[in-house]
Design a protein around this motif. Structure first.
Motif, short mmCIF file in Angstrom:
data_model
loop_
_atom_site.label_atom_id
_atom_site.label_comp_id
_atom_site.label_asym_id
_atom_site.label_seq_id
_atom_site.Cartn_x
_atom_site.Cartn_y
_atom_site.Cartn_z
N HIS A 107 0.76 -1.13 -0.14
CA HIS A 107 -0.11 -0.11 -0.09
C HIS A 107 0.76 1.21 -0.02
O HIS A 107 2.10 1.35 0.35
CB HIS A 107 -0.88 0.01 1.26
CG HIS A 107 -1.86 -1.23 1.16
ND1 HIS A 107 -2.52 -1.45 2.33
CD2 HIS A 107 -2.37 -1.81 0.12
CE1 HIS A 107 -3.52 -2.45 1.87
NE2 HIS A 107 -3.21 -2.67 0.68
N VAL A 108 0.19 2.35 -0.32
CA VAL A 108 0.91 3.62 -0.34
C VAL A 108 0.11 4.62 0.61
O VAL A 108 -1.15 5.01 0.19
CB VAL A 108 0.97 4.09 -1.77
CG1 VAL A 108 1.61 5.51 -1.75
CG2 VAL A 108 2.00 3.23 -2.59
N GLY A 109 0.78 4.93 1.63
CA GLY A 109 -0.18 5.80 2.50
C GLY A 109 0.45 7.06 2.58
O GLY A 109 -0.26 8.03 3.32
N GLN A 146 7.23 8.18 5.12
CA GLN A 146 7.06 8.21 6.53
C GLN A 146 6.11 7.04 7.17
O GLN A 146 6.27 6.67 8.31
CB GLN A 146 6.50 9.60 7.01
CG GLN A 146 7.43 10.69 6.72
CD GLN A 146 8.21 10.84 7.92
OE1 GLN A 146 7.62 11.15 9.01
NE2 GLN A 146 9.55 11.18 7.51
N CYS A 147 5.17 6.44 6.29
CA CYS A 147 4.06 5.72 7.11
C CYS A 147 4.36 4.53 6.98
O CYS A 147 3.65 3.61 7.75
CB CYS A 147 2.82 6.06 6.32
SG CYS A 147 2.75 5.27 4.60
N CYS A 158 4.12 0.66 2.79
CA CYS A 158 4.57 0.18 1.55
C CYS A 158 5.73 -0.76 1.79
O CYS A 158 6.54 -1.38 0.91
CB CYS A 158 5.00 1.33 0.49
SG CYS A 158 6.36 2.26 1.35
S1 FES Z 1 4.10 4.96 1.09
FE1 FES Z 1 4.59 5.90 3.03
S2 FES Z 1 6.37 5.38 3.69
FE2 FES Z 1 5.95 4.36 1.75
#
Ligand code: FES
Ligand code: FES
Lengths: 162, 791
Positions: free
Chosen positions: A37-39, A44-45, A48
């Protein structure tokens, strides 16, 4: 366009990518491995996170062209050979370590990397390691419990009604 | 013994398997044949007049299919607001147009100006950069009080000023409250800010519009908490598409917390554009875009006064609030500072006179709407902070002051002076439980330990109430809602006995696919694996209002119970026929219909088969088939409540606050799945601690968002939080819904911020810094340090 060939979850896959194409985009859009996923757009999240040659890597921070020839594992490759949930995945279900499931692939991949380098982490070590993975749903409580349980350490089961 | 299924069991979540193996189907995972990609060009300035938009260079670029500006939306409606507040003079609120794409003016950073639709997202993005926009910048309108001053720059030129409404509640009490405050033995006053937040579900918003030129049907895939609401708002008010030609699908959704309730311009855009370009159009928000285009939450500036008599009984409460609406009215925005806030100001207390004045203000910022709790956290924060301050001023124990003023268990149902009637509660029980769990009797020893390390330890208490399950449609209609707030369910029993439950509720992390079947299975005495929940698609679920306001089990669950009761009634008629007995004698237990007092019985599966293969069937009395629908409109809100207790350690040298312990003792009424309920509390508490210590949506005076990414907006991370102690064993079941449930989704975010702030103030006082009476959230090290050092 550059041609890229990688081994994903044990299978060889190829595609043509622009120089700017991120590994996360390549996996999701070209290889249809949408479990990654891409958040965010600032790395930072941690939604991915995948493993590249055995290391946990944020797939949004790597160019697809730069991983030509690499061995990559994504969340789709984490179940047991018979299709049942792997130890970490099962612990996440047992301990309610996910709600919406969006951060979950990255959490599981990070947890797997942590337990590889530190098979019996303390709670503080788990929390510290997850610094790069944001979850908005769980407050981390049950994610931490799940990872502790996956490492074979005792944790209380989820509360059951009398 | 823990139950292993049905109501009260911690059944493991069945949806987890697909999420844990990468097989979820979120909106961004959907790619349609021949799809195009949209990229929004957004305003970089907070306020300005658009002189010209030149799209010619963009249109000539590779892969560009079409470039849209406001000109393409002539004849298309604005994004509607779903709630009309009437001000204290009887006039409707001001409701400026919210165009899909900016018309002549931009009013906040992120306001969409143009959209490129192209063959790839990269091409659309590149082309958007080639659009030349000539804007004359205007002064930003940022401070709410300044925005209401004479001669202030107007956000909307066609309005008289920046005031959306001036609301008073209960208006008739205004003078009596002032008089009670003037006469009181003691009045505690507190001025505070409820900091602006960004909901930040981890899945950014995504929308895919798909027009079918053959049938002229539209399908919108969107990250929504309430697909039917989007279908109604977008179909009826923006695009003029009747419901039967518009299908809205919200598949797996990666969290919402309120921010995915609203109808957004991007949804209308992709649906409209798809018909224009005759191809599917997909838009995926980046996180940076989410920060400037998802509705924000909170942002209230308040003065609260609590009056007490000489015995410390609360005699009156007055609250004056400025509420930021942002540049346009988001779907439910006007209701948050009013009906979801003013009606909660009694809290758990017997305060007889309450008045609140709310001024809602337009500013050149992103629209503000509900975020987990929505109005209720703001009410709870003020109240629980002012009570704590009062206890300190009076030199009494904050728990005692609360107990003294609590509504007593025997006083329910309790009519508050702010319209609502609490059906049940036992606040003494939850407070006692919370204090016991938090180990307050050994707290002093822990203080000494901290002191030995040069740290200050503090304990903070908050006790909250919320109004959930919103709510009776006729009531909310009177209050200005432009929608009903019932919920629906269709229970479809299949021929072999398995069941599909089509619900108007929507799960975006709450676990409906697991918890809802627990209820149906319990009622029928069958295995919960035989029951499957269908949700999120307007084509195969009855019209429902979706999930927010902790309403899924209380309202959606009740609809499902009602539909299942109808199923049982009909199935008993069929069973009576098969058993050649009277319907009144038929009993259902463990999936068997039996004739009372005999050993004659027929299994669930035989009855369901007879319903669809009606060879031996009472055709003259009832129709074949076994499928029932119920719409449930609640008769009241539900009122969960609880005690939240926070223990912190403050480093006086740096101002850093560490949360060492957090206890939540809630009364949610009956609980369907304790594991899921506890998870909801954990997540809510984490968001509340985030608000109290870390999160802040900050703008500079020019309207530039300073906290526009995860580099600047401090999301709580695993090592910011402790393990939580949660309990829901204090149960006073709701009296007006069939399950006796109250809802648990927002509690954590409502009760925790005041507990954290009270704990920090307690720590500072114990450390001798008694001049500190309040610090505005978030309590960052610099703010705490500055407060300690009198700066
Ligand atoms: S999508 Fe947030 S760290 Fe890669
Ligand atoms: S489970 Fe929703 S973000 Fe972690």
């Amino acid at each position: 366009m550059t041609s890229v060939t990688i081994t994903v979850n044990g299978q060889s896959r190829s595609g043509d990518v622009e120089g700017r194409t991120l590994l996360s985009t390549f996996l999701r859009d070209q290889l249809t491995l949408t479990g990654t996923h891409v958040g965010c757009d600032t790395s930072q999240c941690g939604a991915c996170v995948v493993h590249v040659d055995g290391e946990a890597v944020k797939a949004c921070s790597v160019l697809a062209a730069d991983v030509d020839g690499a061995e990559i594992t994504t969340i789709e490759g984490m179940a047991n050979a018979d299709g049942s949930l792997g130890v970490i995945q099962q612990a996440f279900q047992d301990h309610h370590g996910l709600q919406c499931g969006f951060c979950t692939p990255g959490m599981v991949m990070s947890a797997a990397a942590l337990l590889k380098e530190n098979p019996k982490p303390t709670e503080a070590e788990v929390r510290h390691y997850l610094e790069g993975n944001i979850c908005r749903c769980t407050g981390y409580h049950n994610i931490v419990k799940a990872i502790m349980a996956a490492s074979g350490q005792d944790v209380a089961p989820p509360m059951a009604a009398e | 013994m823990p139950k292993d299924g049905g109501i009260g069991a911690s059944s493991k979540r069945r949806e987890d398997v697909r999420f844990l193996t990468g097989r979820g189907r979120y909106t961004d995972d959907i790619n349609l044949n021949n799809q195009t990609y949209a990229w929004f060009l957004r305003s970089e300035v907070a306020h300005g007049t658009i002189n010209a938009i030149d799209t010619s260079a963009a249109e000539a670029m590779d892969g560009v299919v079409k470039v849209f500006t406001a000109r393409d939306f002539e004849g298309v409606g604005g994004v509607p607001c779903g709630w009309q507040v009437t001000d204290r003079f009887g006039n409707p609120m001001k409701e400026p147009k919210h165009p899909v794409l900016a018309e002549g003016k931009v009013r906040h950073v992120g306001d969409p100006i143009a959209v490129v639709v192209a063959e790839s997202e990269a091409q659309a993005r590149d082309a958007a950069e080639a659009i030349a926009v000539d804007i004359t910048e205007l002064p930003a309108v940022m401070d709410m009080k300044a925005a209401l001053a004479d001669g202030a720059t107007k956000v909307h030129d066609d309005l008289d000023d920046n005031l959306c409404y001036d609301w008073g509640f209960v208006e008739e009490n205004r003078e009596a409250v002032d008089a009670a405050i003037a006469e009181a033995a003691h009045v505690t006053t507190l001025e505070l800010t409820n900091n602006r937040l960004v909901a930040n579900p981890m899945e950014p918003r995504v929308a895919v519009g798909d027009f079918n030129p053959g049938t002229e049907d539209y399908t919108l895939y969107t990250t929504s908490q309430n697909p039917h609401v989007i279908r109604l708002l977008m179909g009826a008010f923006v695009l003029g598409i009747p419901e039967h030609k518009l299908r809205v699908i919200a598949p797996d959704v990666g969290g919402g917390f309120g921010s995915k309730i609203y109808h957004y311009a991007e949804e209308a855009f992709v649906t409209f554009a798809s018909a224009q370009v005759r191809r599917p159009v997909k838009w995926t928000s980046t996180r940076s875009e989410a920060f400037i285009s998802d509705a924000h939450g909170r942002d209230h500036v308040t003065k609260i006064e609590l009056a007490m008599d000489a015995d410390h009984n609360f005699t009156a409460l007055r609250c004056d609030t400025y509420a930021n609406m942002g540049a346009y009215l988001s779907t439910f925005a006007p209701s948050i500072p009013t009906w979801l806030h003013g009606t909660l100001l009694a809290g758990n207390y017997r305060t007889p006179l309450i008045y609140t004045n709310v001024k809602a203000v337009f500013t050149t910022t992103t629209p503000v709407d509900a975020y987990r709790g929505a109005g209720r956290p703001e009410a709870t924060f003020q109240l629980e902070r002012v009570i704590d301050k009062a206890a300190r001023e009076l030199g009494v124990d904050p728990a005692e002051l609360r107990r003294k003023n609590f509504i007593k268990p025997e006083e329910f149902p309790y009519q508050t002076p702010v319209a609502v009637v609490y059906d049940t509660g036992n606040y003494h029980a939850t407070l006692d439980k919370g204090l016991e769990m938090a180990g307050v009797d050994t707290f002093e020893a822990r203080c000494a330990e901290s002191a030995a390390n040069g740290k200050l330890r503090g304990l903070g208490i908050a006790h909250f109430i919320e109004a959930c399950g919103i709510a009776p449609s006729n009531l909310v209609g009177q209050l200005g809602a432009r929608a009903g707030l019932y919920e629906s369910a269709t229970v479809r029993v299949n021929a072999t006995g398995s069941i599909s439950v089509m619900t108007g509720s929507h799960s975006h992390g709450q676990g409906h696919e697991t918890a809802f079947p627990q209820v149906v299975a319990e009622m029928l005495g069958i295995d919960e694996g035989m029951v499957e929940v269908v949700h999120g698609d307007t084509a195969n679920t009855p019209m429902g209002m979706g999930t927010y306001g902790s309403r899924s089990i209380a309202v959606g669950g009740s609809a499902m119970v009602r539909a299942t009761e109808k199923i049982i009634n009909k199935a008993k008629k069929i069973a009576a026929h098969l058993l050649e007995a009277s319907e009144a004698d038929i009993e259902l237990a463990d999936g068997q219909f039996s004739v009372a007092g005999t050993d004659k019985s027929v299994a669930w599966g035989d009855v369901t088969l007879a319903a669809y293969v009606p060879h031996n069937y009472p055709l003259e009395d009832i129709e074949p088939g076994l499928e029932e629908t119920a719409f449930y409109d609640p008769s009241n809100f539900t009122y969960p409540s609880g005690a939240y207790i926070c223990e912190v350690e403050v480093d006086p040298d740096t101002g850093k606050v560490e949360v060492l312990g957090f206890t939540a003792a809630d009364d949610f009424g009956n609980v369907i799945n304790p594991m899921i309920v506890e998870g909801q509390v954990h997540g809510g508490v984490a968001q509340g601690i985030g608000q109290a210590l870390l999160e802040n949506c900050a703008y500079d005076e020019n309207g530039q968002l300073l906290s526009g990414s995860y580099m600047d907006y401090t999301m709580p991370r695993a090592d910011d939080l402790p393990m939580f102690e949660v309990d829901h064993s204090c149960i006073t079941p709701c009296t007006h819904n069939p399950l006796g449930v109250k809802g648990c989704g927002e509690a954590g975010a409502i009760g925790s911020p005041p507990a954290v702030v009270n704990a920090v103030i307690d720590a500072l006082h114990r450390g001798g810094h008694t001049h500190v009476t309040h610090i505005d959230m978030p309590l960052t090290p610099s703010r705490v340090w500055a407060a300690i050092n009198g700066q």
